[in-house]
Design a protein around this motif. Structure first.
Motif, PDB file in Angstrom:
ATOM      1  N   ILE A   7       0.585  -2.991   7.501  1.00  0.00           N
ATOM      2  CA  ILE A   7      -0.577  -2.503   6.749  1.00  0.00           C
ATOM      3  C   ILE A   7      -1.661  -2.018   7.705  1.00  0.00           C
ATOM      4  O   ILE A   7      -2.299  -0.988   7.476  1.00  0.00           O
ATOM      5  N   PRO A  62      -5.247  -3.993   2.071  1.00  0.00           N
ATOM      6  CA  PRO A  62      -4.144  -3.999   1.115  1.00  0.00           C
ATOM      7  C   PRO A  62      -4.512  -3.328  -0.216  1.00  0.00           C
ATOM      8  O   PRO A  62      -3.704  -2.579  -0.776  1.00  0.00           O
ATOM      9  N   MET A  76      -4.579 -11.379   5.099  1.00  0.00           N
ATOM     10  CA  MET A  76      -3.631 -10.444   4.494  1.00  0.00           C
ATOM     11  C   MET A  76      -3.063 -11.010   3.192  1.00  0.00           C
ATOM     12  O   MET A  76      -2.922 -10.294   2.209  1.00  0.00           O
ATOM     13  N   SER A 120      -4.306  -9.529  -0.623  1.00  0.00           N
ATOM     14  CA  SER A 120      -3.247  -8.773  -1.297  1.00  0.00           C
ATOM     15  C   SER A 120      -2.786  -9.450  -2.575  1.00  0.00           C
ATOM     16  O   SER A 120      -1.802  -9.053  -3.185  1.00  0.00           O
ATOM     17  N   VAL A 140       2.680  -7.484  -2.577  1.00  0.00           N
ATOM     18  CA  VAL A 140       2.687  -7.440  -1.109  1.00  0.00           C
ATOM     19  C   VAL A 140       3.373  -8.708  -0.595  1.00  0.00           C
ATOM     20  O   VAL A 140       2.831  -9.807  -0.690  1.00  0.00           O
TER      21      VAL A 140
END
Lengths: 566, 566
Positions: free
Chosen positions: A63, A70, A104, A108, A115
């Motif tokens: 990403i 995200p 992350m 997400s 994700v």
């Protein structure tokens, strides 16, 4: 709530057939595929003569390389029919460690695209890297409790695997203990060394650039990820894999992809379109991008239009254009006639947000930081080449009386890599050639894999200006000349990602790249790309780290001055 | 210890190729496939011109139907190249409940064949069944901790699934929660009902008897198990599935198979041979029987000859005869030139062994137990047919003055089903036609699915003798006439399995079947087979349980005497 899709042409990824059938969806699941009556549903969608296919899966993406969060990435990918990605947060983990992975995962959640995450296996990528964090097996374990974590990310450290290094083997064992997948990364490895690497439990590769390389891997049981990203573009060479017996062991991935390409060309849909244009079957390509990726990652009931499967479905105009019209994800419409339906961003806990948004830990730089004490005349210069990550060692005689050794006419510029994670004050200073910049300086915090602060300049004043600007905006790309900032792309999240939309990031990125060329850089040379890999001491031959020059081939530190040797 | 197989023709189940390569095995794993030197190994096996293929997997079998213990079954199966089976201990669970499952797990440890287990989903199979145990979702959960438990066994209760019965749905949810597989069993289900059944999470079926039935399932995402057992033989009809696009979603199974067939014809190797004789590709069949079964069950690194895979390997003479010469399992030779290498039996804890070896809980029967009080003349008689599990209801006028209603000349025999698990004294008495026995009686404890004590006779004295003999030997098949036992096959483990070898069990079984024919039963009629299903009230039309007659079509108890109705 039951929704009936009437009369569509449904792509069957189990049989490679296209059948005219109705699809009945209840909440997030497909519950029927066949002949259903309108009375059996609450909502009817007439999809006559439209093609229905499962949502696409990108089996391997970073990403951070899109420079988008995200959520912003989802906005651009979902429009192109991507309903799931498998992301390896290797870059942010090098900067922020487990906090980066947590960011992350948190940021997400609840997006219109699922994700999934692979845990970075090689942080740092080499002992020469001064990264923000060192991740050992025990640091990763807790993340396996998260269902979206599908395994261990690309094991780039293949020398470590072959040498039986305990920490990397322990990470692989852990992934197996949790029933997860281990991604590979071993370009050009072959024969016995490849056997050894695969036998360690590494079951895929996305670095194949030739059909024979891919076929050896498939024969040996690996899955091959056909990659078509922004820098690495392997599709054309790997088109033979769209035929049998190979196609059943392949999937489609982007690895690294820039926002401009996502906007202009697309994502996985673009790879499918390219394959179709090259004469390959759209259904084979769709099968690779759906059920096969899902099966490989053991994502049950994902990747097909069949009873019990999650209703991640695309409505395409036809199988020639593979143009995505509508997208349903978990049974909910998320793209309507090409437009994304707005959604709520995930809420990231302040502690995590704070950590990734304040990733610069370095004092303001001073002019003296860029000076180098002359210990001779003959210097090692890093020679870069257009559109190549490989560098060469060039020996040049420098005149330190004039501009501290910088010689714009001979295209010998100054290069600095400043440690920016733990305020150690470490800074590697040297010289680089091949950029062709005539004035000013450029700086960036995107500098694989440790993402320290990197600067290249024609004079130390502009280098200082550009570097401190990067520091003050918390990361990004900056172009400076004659004492002022010409263009910049702020990347305040870990110095890697923007909070802006793909369109805005693409625009800033274009502005920065164009500004570089006003400094005299020739067209076709992309100094930010070269600069991003000039500090990665796993790609030959001569690289610069925060600790100084590294001879990658011998894996030794070497001094700038040749005369200084021993 | 490294063992090098030099110069073999290796079947590659990923690519359908046969390659002449060396295979290097270290301990239980394959670590190399390619060109290797003899110096790299401790032991060299010259396999020039022999075929190497992965060990076969039987994707669905009931061990109890072989009447053998797991160890004795392994002895016969491994010789035929089977290195893994997926067993559903449905029968022993009906008798001994969780103790039965525990016995199967314990007694199958450390065999030269890996025995995976599916947890029986339908114990009892109907509310009319008086079984030894009732297994609810919570009774099964603890077994998922065992890694050899791959999921939930065939969900035969499809009406329960379609009706949304909570207990069956909870069992399916549990299997998913533990990341496991759910086997199906839904013959002839199609269209919307099949969609509903599949959408509940049931991902395979082994009951397909026609290609179109199988193709509908594959289109809807199920895996199809091509079954070739002793009673049900579907291979010939399903040969079209050996072609594309079907073959990639199939595997090979036996379901129920008798020891004589295992000895004389073989196991999975026999199915492969049959497919080859019918003109199908041996490699396709081997692929179904290896990597595909392994992939479906999420058995990682099983089912292929590739680096990292478990060294379950067969050496075949050639791909035409598919004759298994040597077998390596986990890298250890377990079959040498067709002969099994002896191994130590698993030690089963006394508590578990005691439970399964003392499964008869019933008082000695008395003659009066077989009598029936005449409440009229017109009786419901179960009409059986040769080689069919279906029965019909026949109404006959019986003379209770003569032989208590038994009329050998009109082929109307007495039938009794005595509850034998909890000593309830329940006994269902009625009449059966179509057996053609002229004298004597037969009795058995193999009586699906509850495995109560079942007896059919021409006179009550021989019925009593046969039934009590079954009780006294702890289960089996018995033939009696004129006051003495003519033949018997003891099945002391749960009344279902012998401790003898396949050869001895086959011999006893043959003796029992031959003895039946000395009682006047026509050739082609197999009363023990009919009798084994006469008490299973899920197959139409009229069945006998311990509680009396069941009309399967209406799912109601009905009296023997027609006049007695209402």
């Amino acid at each position: 709530m039951k929704r009936l899709f009437k009369n569509g042409l449904v792509v069957n990824v189990f049989t490679d057939e296209v059948e005219r059938v109705d699809v009945l969806v209840e909440n997030e699941r497909i519950i029927g595929v066949g002949k259903y009556e309108e009375a059996e549903a609450d909502v009817i969608e007439d999809v006559s003569d439209k093609v229905l296919c499962p949502g696409f899966i990108d089996g391997h993406i970073h990403i951070e390389s899109t420079m988008l969060t995200p959520a912003e990435l989802a906005k651009v990918c979902v429009k192109h029919g991507t309903t799931s990605i498998v992301a390896d947060p290797h870059e942010i983990a090098n900067v922020c460690g487990t906090m980066g992975i947590a960011y992350m995962l948190q940021s997400s959640e609840e997006l219109p695209m699922t994700v999934y995450m692979m845990l970075p296996s090689c942080v740092p990528s080499t002992p020469f890297d001064e990264t923000g964090a060192v991740l050992q097996a025990e640091d990763l374990r807790a993340f396996y409790e998260n269902e979206r974590v599908l395994g261990l990310g690309e094991v780039m450290n293949y020398p470590g695997v072959l040498a039986g290094q305990q920490d990397v083997l322990r990470k692989i064992e852990d992934a197996y203990a949790y029933g997860r997948i281990v991604n590979g990364h071993a370009p050009l490895l072959s024969g016995k060394a490849l056997d050894h690497y695969i036998a360690a439990g590494i079951t895929d590769d996305h670095e194949c650039s030739e059909p024979e390389e891919a076929k050896e891997r498939i024969r040996k049981g690996q899955w091959v990820m056909i990659r078509q990203g922004t820098a690495a573009r392997n599709l054309e060479a790997l088109l033979p894999l769209f035929e049998e017996p190979w196609s059943h062991r392949c999937m489609l991935v982007t690895d690294d992809r820039h926002p401009a390409d996502l906007i202009e060309e697309g994502h996985i849909d673009h790879i499918i379109r390219m394959a179709v244009k090259a004469g390959k079957s759209a259904i084979t390509a769709i099968r690779m991008a759906t059920i096969q990726a899902a099966s490989y990652y053991n994502l049950r009931q994902v990747g097909a239009i069949a009873p019990g499967y999650v209703a991640d479905m695309l409505i395409l105009d036809d199988l020639e254009s593979v143009k995505v019209r509508d997208v349903y994800r978990h049974g909910v419409k998320v793209v309507d006639k090409g437009n994304i339906i707005s959604f709520q961003d995930a809420v990231v806990p302040m502690e995590i947000k704070g950590a990734v948004e304040n990733s610069f830990h370095i004092e303001e730089l001073k002019l003296s930081d860029f000076s180098i004490e002359p210990k001779g005349k003959r210097c090692r210069v890093i020679q870069v080449q257009a559109s190549q990550l490989l560098t060469e060692e060039r020996i040049a005689e420098l005149d330190f009386e004039k501009n501290n050794g910088i010689d714009v006419e001979r295209d010998i510029l100054k290069l600095a890599v400043a440690e920016r994670h733990h305020n150690t004050g470490h800074i590697g200073i040297g010289f680089v050639s091949g950029i062709g910049m005539k004035r000013g300086a450029i700086a960036s915090s995107v500098s694989h894999d440790s993402h320290n602060l990197i600067v290249i300049g024609t004079n130390e004043e502009d280098m200082l200006l550009a570097a401190n600007r990067i520091r003050n905006i918390g990361g990004g790309n900056v172009v400076a000349a004659d004492g002022r900032i010409l263009a910049e792309m702020p990347l305040p999240i870990a110095g890697l990602m923007s909070e802006l939309s793909a369109q805005e990031v693409a625009k800033q990125n274009r502005a920065v790249r164009e500004a570089v060329h006003t400094l005299g850089v020739a067209n076709g040379v992309e100094p930010f790309m070269n600069m991003a890999f000039i500090s990665l001491p796993v790609i030959p031959a001569l690289k610069m780290t925060t600790l100084g020059l590294v001879n990658v081939n011998t894996q030794e530190m070497v001094p700038v001055f040749v005369d200084d040797e021993q």
